[in-house]
Design a protein around this motif. Structure first.
Motif, PDB file in Angstrom:
ATOM      1  N   GLU A  81       8.391 -68.740 -23.629  1.00  9.42           N
ATOM      2  CA  GLU A  81       8.468 -67.317 -23.303  1.00  9.42           C
ATOM      3  C   GLU A  81       9.908 -66.852 -23.522  1.00  9.42           C
ATOM      4  OE1 GLU A  81       7.809 -63.929 -23.083  1.00  9.42           O
ATOM      5  OE2 GLU A  81       6.002 -64.783 -22.207  1.00  9.42           O
ATOM      6  N   ILE A  82      10.056 -65.687 -24.095  1.00  9.25           N
ATOM      7  CA  ILE A  82      11.361 -65.071 -24.315  1.00  9.25           C
ATOM      8  C   ILE A  82      11.362 -63.762 -23.524  1.00  9.25           C
ATOM      9  CG2 ILE A  82      13.025 -64.225 -26.016  1.00  9.25           C
ATOM     10  CD1 ILE A  82      12.311 -67.228 -26.313  1.00  9.25           C
ATOM     11  N   PRO A  83      11.848 -63.803 -22.273  1.00  7.18           N
ATOM     12  CA  PRO A  83      11.758 -62.624 -21.406  1.00  7.18           C
ATOM     13  C   PRO A  83      12.467 -61.385 -21.956  1.00  7.18           C
ATOM     14  CG  PRO A  83      12.456 -64.551 -20.156  1.00  7.18           C
ATOM     15  CD  PRO A  83      12.449 -64.943 -21.593  1.00  7.18           C
ATOM     16  N   ASP A  84      13.519 -61.576 -22.741  1.00 12.60           N
ATOM     17  CA  ASP A  84      14.286 -60.438 -23.249  1.00 12.60           C
ATOM     18  C   ASP A  84      13.734 -59.864 -24.552  1.00 12.60           C
ATOM     19  OD1 ASP A  84      15.981 -60.807 -21.091  1.00 12.60           O
ATOM     20  OD2 ASP A  84      17.403 -62.019 -22.237  1.00 12.60           O
ATOM     21  N   ALA A  85      12.666 -60.457 -25.084  1.00  9.66           N
ATOM     22  CA  ALA A  85      12.127 -59.997 -26.374  1.00  9.66           C
ATOM     23  C   ALA A  85      11.539 -58.595 -26.230  1.00  9.66           C
ATOM     24  CB  ALA A  85      11.065 -60.955 -26.881  1.00  9.66           C
ATOM     25  N   SER A  86      12.015 -57.692 -27.052  1.00  9.76           N
ATOM     26  CA  SER A  86      11.466 -56.333 -27.049  1.00  9.76           C
ATOM     27  C   SER A  86      10.484 -56.140 -28.203  1.00  9.76           C
ATOM     28  CB  SER A  86      12.596 -55.298 -27.133  1.00  9.76           C
ATOM     29  OG  SER A  86      13.351 -55.486 -28.306  1.00  9.76           O
ATOM     30  N   ARG A 143       7.304 -57.721 -29.822  1.00 11.19           N
ATOM     31  CA  ARG A 143       6.244 -58.685 -29.536  1.00 11.19           C
ATOM     32  C   ARG A 143       4.961 -58.237 -30.228  1.00 11.19           C
ATOM     33  NH1 ARG A 143       7.630 -61.634 -24.897  1.00 11.19           N
ATOM     34  NH2 ARG A 143       5.487 -62.094 -24.352  1.00 11.19           N
ATOM     35  N   LEU A 181      22.668 -70.123 -18.445  1.00 14.19           N
ATOM     36  CA  LEU A 181      21.984 -69.859 -19.713  1.00 14.19           C
ATOM     37  C   LEU A 181      21.419 -71.149 -20.300  1.00 14.19           C
ATOM     38  CD1 LEU A 181      24.261 -67.297 -21.594  1.00 14.19           C
ATOM     39  CD2 LEU A 181      22.035 -66.899 -20.561  1.00 14.19           C
ATOM     40  N   GLN A 201      18.394 -72.266 -18.254  1.00 12.87           N
ATOM     41  CA  GLN A 201      17.215 -71.445 -18.544  1.00 12.87           C
ATOM     42  C   GLN A 201      16.572 -71.863 -19.871  1.00 12.87           C
ATOM     43  OE1 GLN A 201      18.001 -67.239 -18.895  1.00 12.87           O
ATOM     44  NE2 GLN A 201      15.854 -66.728 -19.049  1.00 12.87           N
TER      45      GLN A 201
END
Length: 180
Positions: free
Chosen positions: A38-43, A45, A16, A19
């Motif tokens: 970038e926040i890959p887990d962001a739902s 946006r 973690l 990353q």
């Protein structure tokens, strides 16, 4: 009582941390300023199909006049965050009205040097914001209150009658107001 961190848990926490720290800042709209990640887990946006009309009320002065104001850089961050989410630059309408203590971030280098004994670090950010399509305005009332003339400021700025009337003009046109 002795706590022992299990190897699997240690690997998880290290991954973690790796990353989070291994990302390189991105500058999709405002080049070189307002770096974002970038926040890959962001739902939640921004929606790239929408047009965003944003009016930034910039009145907070710099914390350290030898550094780029975090508030000026935050405008670049806001624009870049929309760009990273896929909002094209032509769907991002940004107007900035500068007044109060923030007005000194707009001084040209000569006047900034006289006042703060250093070159104005904010001018490159304002140039990048303008190149990215932001409309930068300064409150004429704040200029008078601080005995400033247009020639004292960065040449890319437009003079507004006032910050107050700029806000009352653009908010009814659908611009969302952000206060920095």
């Amino acid at each position: 009582m002795k706590y022992v961190l299990k190897p699997a848990l240690l690997v998880f926490f290290l991954s973690l941390a790796w990353q989070a720290y291994s990302q390189t800042p991105q500058f999709p709209i405002v080049k070189g300023f307002g770096g974002i990640y970038e926040i890959p887990d962001a739902s939640e946006r921004p929606d790239p199909s929408l047009e965003y009309k944003i009016l930034v009320d910039l009145s907070t002065g710099a914390d350290d006049n030898k550094q780029v104001s975090r508030w000026v850089d935050n405008i670049a961050r806001m624009m870049n965050l929309h760009g990273l989410a896929g909002v094209p630059g032509d769907r991002l309408k940004v107007k900035v009205v500068v007044h109060g203590g923030a007005i000194f971030t707009l001084l040209n280098d000569e006047n900034y040097q006289q006042r703060f004994e250093t070159s104005n670090p904010n001018l490159k950010v304002y140039e990048a914001l303008k190149a990215a399509g932001a409309d930068i305005m300064v409150c004429g009332q704040s200029m008078v209150a601080r005995n400033l003339k247009t020639a004292d400021l960065w040449p890319g700025v437009r003079v507004a009658h006032s910050a107050l009337t700029t806000i009352t003009t653009y908010v009814p046109q659908g611009y969302i107001l952000l206060k920095f």
